[in-house]
Design an enzyme around this catalytic site. Structure first.
Site, PDB file in Angstrom:
ATOM      1  CD  GLN A  78      -3.072   0.836   0.445  1.00 38.58           C
ATOM      2  OE1 GLN A  78      -3.583  -0.268   0.354  1.00 38.58           O
ATOM      3  NE2 GLN A  78      -3.510   1.868  -0.225  1.00 38.58           N
ATOM      4  CG  PHE A  79       1.971   3.535  -3.671  1.00 40.06           C
ATOM      5  CD1 PHE A  79       1.964   4.900  -3.913  1.00 40.06           C
ATOM      6  CD2 PHE A  79       1.113   2.726  -4.407  1.00 40.06           C
ATOM      7  CE1 PHE A  79       1.122   5.453  -4.867  1.00 40.06           C
ATOM      8  CE2 PHE A  79       0.266   3.264  -5.354  1.00 40.06           C
ATOM      9  CZ  PHE A  79       0.267   4.630  -5.584  1.00 40.06           C
ATOM     10  CB  THR A  80      -1.952   5.295  -1.036  1.00 40.31           C
ATOM     11  OG1 THR A  80      -2.607   4.214  -0.387  1.00 40.31           O
ATOM     12  CG2 THR A  80      -2.037   5.130  -2.549  1.00 40.31           C
TER      13      THR A  80
END
Length: 148
Positions: A78-80
């Site tokens: 989950q890069f966000t």
């Protein structure tokens, strides 16, 4: 590293309608990696997650870990989690590690959890995923590695 951890009764992830990971009771993890992260941060979080006492014992107290209850983990990249929304209306993701750095560390993190005897299912790194879970409690905790 940053992990959003949710205690769940069940969780699954699909990519283009195809199930790629599914668990019963255990932990749903959203995993974010930043530029400075190394195996040291991954090891710290794997140890913390495997032993985190957030499941109820026979007296109704949060006193058991996912390991203690024989639960599983669904881990989704989950890069966000490293989105910065302080300026403007569009998040900046400059703090998120590039895929060529993040993917090997994400894979190693999951392997560290498996080395602790946990069943670990995953999403598909970099894919557009549909994630579903039944949050149990609800219990949701944000964990950061010491360098975060």
């Amino acid at each position: 590293m940053k992990v959003v951890l949710q205690r769940c009764k069940e969780a699954n992830v699909t990519v283009q309608g195809e199930a790629v990971g599914s668990i019963g009771q255990g932990l749903m993890l959203l995993v974010g990696i930043t530029h400075e992260d190394t195996e040291k941060e991954a090891a710290y979080l794997a140890e913390k997650i495997a032993g985190l006492r957030i499941f109820e014992d026979e007296e109704g107290k949060m006193n058991l870990s996912v390991t203690d209850i024989g639960g599983a983990i669904l881990s989704v990249s989950q890069f966000t989690l490293y989105g910065d929304c302080r300026k403007g209306k569009r998040p900046s993701f400059i703090a998120a590690a590039r895929p060529e750095q993040a993917e090997p560390l994400y894979n190693r993190f999951n392997e560290m959890l498996r080395e602790k005897g946990l069943v670990v299912e995953t999403g598909q790194f970099g894919a557009n995923m549909d994630v579903a879970l039944t949050n149990w409690g609800p219990v949701t905790i944000v964990l950061d590695s010491p360098s975060a």
